[in-house]
Scaffold this motif. Structure first.
Motif, PDB file in Angstrom:
ATOM      1  N   VAL A 158      -6.480  11.044  11.403  1.00  0.00           N
ATOM      2  CA  VAL A 158      -6.993   9.765  12.797  1.00  0.00           C
ATOM      3  C   VAL A 158      -7.759   9.052  11.859  1.00  0.00           C
ATOM      4  CG1 VAL A 158      -9.321  10.419  13.784  1.00  0.00           C
ATOM      5  CG2 VAL A 158      -8.373  12.463  13.407  1.00  0.00           C
ATOM      6  N   VAL A 159      -7.363   8.882  10.379  1.00  0.00           N
ATOM      7  CA  VAL A 159      -8.361   7.424   9.965  1.00  0.00           C
ATOM      8  C   VAL A 159      -6.701   6.930   9.414  1.00  0.00           C
ATOM      9  CG1 VAL A 159      -9.582   6.203   8.056  1.00  0.00           C
ATOM     10  CG2 VAL A 159     -10.847   8.445   8.949  1.00  0.00           C
ATOM     11  N   GLY A 160      -5.922   7.855   8.897  1.00  0.00           N
ATOM     12  CA  GLY A 160      -4.461   6.719   8.595  1.00  0.00           C
ATOM     13  C   GLY A 160      -3.624   6.659   9.286  1.00  0.00           C
ATOM     14  N   ALA A 161      -3.591   7.274  10.537  1.00  0.00           N
ATOM     15  CA  ALA A 161      -3.065   6.603  11.568  1.00  0.00           C
ATOM     16  C   ALA A 161      -3.748   5.078  12.200  1.00  0.00           C
ATOM     17  CB  ALA A 161      -3.148   7.751  12.626  1.00  0.00           C
ATOM     18  N   SER A 162      -4.622   5.404  12.018  1.00  0.00           N
ATOM     19  CA  SER A 162      -5.481   4.136  12.785  1.00  0.00           C
ATOM     20  C   SER A 162      -5.409   2.981  11.835  1.00  0.00           C
ATOM     21  CB  SER A 162      -7.690   4.250  13.485  1.00  0.00           C
ATOM     22  OG  SER A 162      -7.161   5.194  13.298  1.00  0.00           O
ATOM     23  N   LEU A 163      -5.541   2.757  10.230  1.00  0.00           N
ATOM     24  CA  LEU A 163      -4.865   1.758   9.525  1.00  0.00           C
ATOM     25  C   LEU A 163      -4.206   1.147   9.746  1.00  0.00           C
ATOM     26  CD1 LEU A 163      -6.188   0.796   6.604  1.00  0.00           C
ATOM     27  CD2 LEU A 163      -5.038   2.179   5.527  1.00  0.00           C
ATOM     28  N   TYR A 164      -3.030   2.496   9.545  1.00  0.00           N
ATOM     29  CA  TYR A 164      -1.516   1.916  10.193  1.00  0.00           C
ATOM     30  C   TYR A 164      -2.341   1.228  11.486  1.00  0.00           C
ATOM     31  CZ  TYR A 164       3.552   2.392  11.484  1.00  0.00           C
ATOM     32  OH  TYR A 164       4.857   1.479  12.335  1.00  0.00           O
ATOM     33  N   GLU A 165      -2.446   1.748  12.515  1.00  0.00           N
ATOM     34  CA  GLU A 165      -2.123   0.840  13.660  1.00  0.00           C
ATOM     35  C   GLU A 165      -2.800  -0.806  13.508  1.00  0.00           C
ATOM     36  OE1 GLU A 165      -4.147   1.461  18.022  1.00  0.00           O
ATOM     37  OE2 GLU A 165      -3.140   3.238  17.317  1.00  0.00           O
ATOM     38  N   VAL A 166      -3.822  -1.140  12.807  1.00  0.00           N
ATOM     39  CA  VAL A 166      -4.833  -2.027  12.273  1.00  0.00           C
ATOM     40  C   VAL A 166      -4.109  -3.473  12.279  1.00  0.00           C
ATOM     41  CG1 VAL A 166      -6.493  -3.258  12.003  1.00  0.00           C
ATOM     42  CG2 VAL A 166      -7.018  -0.997  12.855  1.00  0.00           C
ATOM     43  N   LEU A 167      -3.391  -2.722  10.791  1.00  0.00           N
ATOM     44  CA  LEU A 167      -2.792  -3.313   9.731  1.00  0.00           C
ATOM     45  C   LEU A 167      -0.639  -3.742  10.856  1.00  0.00           C
ATOM     46  CD1 LEU A 167      -2.666  -1.737   6.163  1.00  0.00           C
ATOM     47  CD2 LEU A 167      -3.657  -3.252   6.874  1.00  0.00           C
ATOM     48  N   ALA A 168      -0.517  -3.099  11.760  1.00  0.00           N
ATOM     49  CA  ALA A 168       0.610  -3.197  11.819  1.00  0.00           C
ATOM     50  C   ALA A 168       0.198  -4.317  13.445  1.00  0.00           C
ATOM     51  CB  ALA A 168       1.561  -1.899  12.864  1.00  0.00           C
ATOM     52  N   GLN A 169      -0.922  -4.497  13.465  1.00  0.00           N
ATOM     53  CA  GLN A 169      -1.023  -5.434  14.664  1.00  0.00           C
ATOM     54  C   GLN A 169      -1.742  -6.407  13.955  1.00  0.00           C
ATOM     55  OE1 GLN A 169      -3.851  -3.274  17.759  1.00  0.00           O
ATOM     56  NE2 GLN A 169      -1.830  -1.938  17.691  1.00  0.00           N
ATOM     57  N   THR A 170      -1.738  -6.485  12.282  1.00  0.00           N
ATOM     58  CA  THR A 170      -2.766  -7.793  12.580  1.00  0.00           C
ATOM     59  C   THR A 170      -2.323  -8.251  11.650  1.00  0.00           C
ATOM     60  OG1 THR A 170      -4.485  -6.347  12.283  1.00  0.00           O
ATOM     61  CG2 THR A 170      -5.191  -8.537  11.608  1.00  0.00           C
ATOM     62  N   PRO A 171      -0.982  -9.298  11.081  1.00  0.00           N
ATOM     63  CA  PRO A 171      -0.229  -8.956  10.129  1.00  0.00           C
ATOM     64  C   PRO A 171      -1.002 -10.715   9.065  1.00  0.00           C
ATOM     65  CG  PRO A 171       0.527 -10.322  12.268  1.00  0.00           C
ATOM     66  CD  PRO A 171      -0.070  -9.375  12.917  1.00  0.00           C
ATOM     67  N   ILE A 196       1.232  -1.480  -0.144  1.00  0.00           N
ATOM     68  CA  ILE A 196      -0.029   0.097   0.190  1.00  0.00           C
ATOM     69  C   ILE A 196       0.933   1.216  -0.009  1.00  0.00           C
ATOM     70  CG2 ILE A 196      -1.677   1.289   1.124  1.00  0.00           C
ATOM     71  CD1 ILE A 196      -2.302  -1.399   2.570  1.00  0.00           C
ATOM     72  N   GLY A 197       0.697   2.005  -1.004  1.00  0.00           N
ATOM     73  CA  GLY A 197       1.208   3.596  -0.714  1.00  0.00           C
ATOM     74  C   GLY A 197      -0.116   4.483  -0.114  1.00  0.00           C
ATOM     75  N   LEU A 198       0.379   5.012   1.559  1.00  0.00           N
ATOM     76  CA  LEU A 198      -0.710   5.711   1.649  1.00  0.00           C
ATOM     77  C   LEU A 198      -0.873   7.314   1.496  1.00  0.00           C
ATOM     78  CD1 LEU A 198      -3.318   5.819   3.675  1.00  0.00           C
ATOM     79  CD2 LEU A 198      -2.174   5.614   6.142  1.00  0.00           C
ATOM     80  N   LEU A 257      -3.042  -9.851   8.176  1.00  0.00           N
ATOM     81  CA  LEU A 257      -4.351  -9.273   6.436  1.00  0.00           C
ATOM     82  C   LEU A 257      -3.138  -9.621   5.380  1.00  0.00           C
ATOM     83  CD1 LEU A 257      -5.383  -5.991   9.011  1.00  0.00           C
ATOM     84  CD2 LEU A 257      -6.923  -8.009   7.255  1.00  0.00           C
ATOM     85  N   ASN A 258      -1.634  -9.436   5.592  1.00  0.00           N
ATOM     86  CA  ASN A 258      -0.518  -9.928   4.372  1.00  0.00           C
ATOM     87  C   ASN A 258      -1.067  -8.468   3.702  1.00  0.00           C
ATOM     88  OD1 ASN A 258       0.962 -11.300   3.304  1.00  0.00           O
ATOM     89  ND2 ASN A 258      -0.475 -12.343   2.353  1.00  0.00           N
ATOM     90  N   ALA A 259      -1.033  -7.662   4.376  1.00  0.00           N
ATOM     91  CA  ALA A 259      -1.122  -5.524   3.325  1.00  0.00           C
ATOM     92  C   ALA A 259      -0.066  -5.198   4.258  1.00  0.00           C
ATOM     93  CB  ALA A 259      -2.864  -5.714   3.673  1.00  0.00           C
ATOM     94  N   VAL A 260       0.531  -4.655   3.873  1.00  0.00           N
ATOM     95  CA  VAL A 260       1.598  -3.495   4.353  1.00  0.00           C
ATOM     96  C   VAL A 260       1.687  -2.207   3.624  1.00  0.00           C
ATOM     97  CG1 VAL A 260       2.932  -4.882   5.300  1.00  0.00           C
ATOM     98  CG2 VAL A 260       3.601  -4.422   2.774  1.00  0.00           C
ATOM     99  N   ILE A 261       1.782  -0.971   4.825  1.00  0.00           N
ATOM    100  CA  ILE A 261       2.089   0.762   4.452  1.00  0.00           C
ATOM    101  C   ILE A 261       3.461   0.463   3.577  1.00  0.00           C
ATOM    102  CG2 ILE A 261       1.532   2.116   4.221  1.00  0.00           C
ATOM    103  CD1 ILE A 261      -0.639   2.098   6.170  1.00  0.00           C
ATOM    104  N   LYS A 262       3.790   0.698   2.329  1.00  0.00           N
ATOM    105  CA  LYS A 262       5.530   0.726   1.737  1.00  0.00           C
ATOM    106  C   LYS A 262       5.926   2.366   2.547  1.00  0.00           C
ATOM    107  CE  LYS A 262       8.966   0.025  -1.819  1.00  0.00           C
ATOM    108  NZ  LYS A 262       8.974   0.458  -2.609  1.00  0.00           N
ATOM    109  N   LYS A 263       4.862   3.205   1.700  1.00  0.00           N
ATOM    110  CA  LYS A 263       5.096   4.471   2.494  1.00  0.00           C
ATOM    111  C   LYS A 263       3.697   5.102   2.697  1.00  0.00           C
ATOM    112  CE  LYS A 263       9.366   6.052   1.995  1.00  0.00           C
ATOM    113  NZ  LYS A 263      10.454   5.982   3.045  1.00  0.00           N
ATOM    114  N   VAL A 264       4.015   6.329   3.128  1.00  0.00           N
ATOM    115  CA  VAL A 264       3.205   6.681   3.661  1.00  0.00           C
ATOM    116  C   VAL A 264       3.087   9.019   3.207  1.00  0.00           C
ATOM    117  CG1 VAL A 264       1.956   7.968   5.629  1.00  0.00           C
ATOM    118  CG2 VAL A 264       2.721   5.947   5.916  1.00  0.00           C
TER     119      VAL A 264
END
Ligand code: HSE
Length: 418
Positions: free
Chosen positions: A19-32, A12-14, A34-41
């Protein structure tokens, strides 16, 4: 780009880390799983302290948009102009896009639909309407235009929060708005919330998926809650009502659609009355299923991030909106030809052209405020601005939409309800 299955890692390129972007980052970081990573923000202000490694961030949008490893652009900025450039550039680069920017989407929907078709890539935006409630995908997939009588509901969490706090906790408008801002529910420019612009943007998106109707939000009749007066709360209470900001689209007998956003009196016992604080609620009425009610958190970091996550997951199955009502059916036209039973609240009679009412039913005044209740043709509101002055508010009555109004002899009137 096609994103084949659950096993494929999603890169993902974010854009945006609010508020929403940081929440998405938190959820993705805590849920491996999901197999989705944020490469750059991509962010605007590199000085701001953020709860993520510095190396994740860039201020160069091209660095993210041109990264060949990025499969999907997630656009969660608070800037509709920047969002338009990001989203259209990404689609033109054949990258799938998930966006929550309702203003940008509503204002450019026709072009965004064309770009998806031309470049064969999806743009998903479930988070743009009612945050956690999956209303867009349901309208798109489940309901047939022919069978869909109406969709109406509370689609803005901030104004609902404010109205709830005023009615139930006796807070002031300013106090309640400050709380909605502090909780991260409100738009960066809260005028978008309180003037009904956010709600009408969402209505415009819902119209496309419900009826295939593409309407620029500025062309839809809308008002927010900014002009409501304290005395309106008291007036509503005396009649057993509470005021809510309601967006609605209703099919008329000729198949055209009456659509608008107005403050509305809501009766005790109605489902919308139970929608409080930042929650949203949408009632869908169709021929066979009758009434169905969708309810959930309509604003805030995690509820909105949950819709973004659902879109990301849908991309793995190559889901895209087909715009079925637009592409395979007869898109419904909007109609300005209907009547509304409204209360006009004002201070100075000279501001209100009361002769524009088809019928005046009640006139109540005290030293603070006057309230006229009556039937008015929609065009008397949509074609004029007198009711947009800061000292005037318009509030719809429950079941207050009528297709025809017949003034008979001896002032016996007949109203045909929609
Ligand atoms: N400001 C918006 C609201 C955020 O209050 O509903 C969610 O779209």
């Amino acid at each position: 780009m096609s994103i084949q299955n659950q096993q494929t890692k999603l890169t993902i390129g974010l854009f945006g880390f609010g508020v929403v972007g940081a929440s998405l980052y938190e959820v993705l970081a805590q849920t491996p799983t999901l197999n989705a990573v944020i490469k750059k923000v991509c962010i605007r202000n590199p000085e701001k302290s953020r709860n993520a490694p510095l190396s994740l961030f860039t201020t160069s949008k091209d660095e993210v948009l041109n990264d060949g490893q990025v499969d999907v652009i997630v656009e969660l900025t608070n800037d509709p102009v920047a969002a338009y450039t990001i989203v259209t550039t990404a689609l033109r680069s054949s990258k799938a896009v998930v966006s929550a920017n309702k203003k940008m989407i509503a204002e450019h929907l026709e072009e965004l639909i064309a770009l998806q078709k031309e470049y064969g890539v999806p743009l998903l935006y479930e988070a743009a309407c009612c945050a956690s409630i999956p209303v867009i995908r349901n309208l798109e997939e489940y309901y047939d235009n022919d069978l869909l009588h109406s969709i109406s509901g509370i689609v803005n969490g901030s104004t609902n929060y404010i109205l709830t706090k005023i009615a139930e906790d006796r807070k002031s408008f300013a106090q309640a708005l400050a709380e909605a801002q502090a909780a991260g529910f409100a738009e960066t420019d809260p005028a978008l919330d309180v003037e009904g612009i956010d709600a009408v943007n969402k209505l415009s998106i819902l119209l496309a998926h419900a009826y295939g109707t593409i309407a620029h939000p500025a062309t839809l009749l809308h008002a927010g809650i900014a002009n409501l007066h304290e005395a309106d709360t008291t007036f509503a209470k005396e009649k057993g009502y509470q005021v809510k900001l309601v967006a609605q689209a209703r099919k008329l007998t000729d198949g055209s659609i009456a659509a608008f956003v107005l403050p509305q009196f809501v009766e005790a016992g109605s489902r919308l009355r139970e929608v409080k604080n930042e929650y949203n609620g949408v009632e869908i009425e169709s021929s066979l299923a009758d009434k169905q009610f969708f309810y959930g958190k309509g604003a805030g970091g995690f509820p909105t991030a949950s819709a973004v996550l659902s879109d990301l997951s849908a991309l793995r199955y190559n889901y895209s909106y087909e715009y079925k009502k637009l592409n395979y059916g007869e898109p419904a036209l909007l109609s300005p030809d209907f009547y509304l039973r409204v209360c006009i609240s004002f201070r100075n009679l000279l501001q209100v052209p009361h002769e524009q009412f088809a019928r005046v039913e009640e006139w109540v005044s005290n030293d603070r405020r006057c309230h006229i209740t009556g039937i008015i043709h929609c065009s008397k509101l949509s074609d004029s601005n007198w009711w947009k002055q800061p000292d005037i508010s318009v509030i719809l009555y429950p079941d207050g939409i009528f297709e025809t109004f017949v003034q008979k002899e001896q002032s016996v009137e007949a109203l045909v309800e929609v």
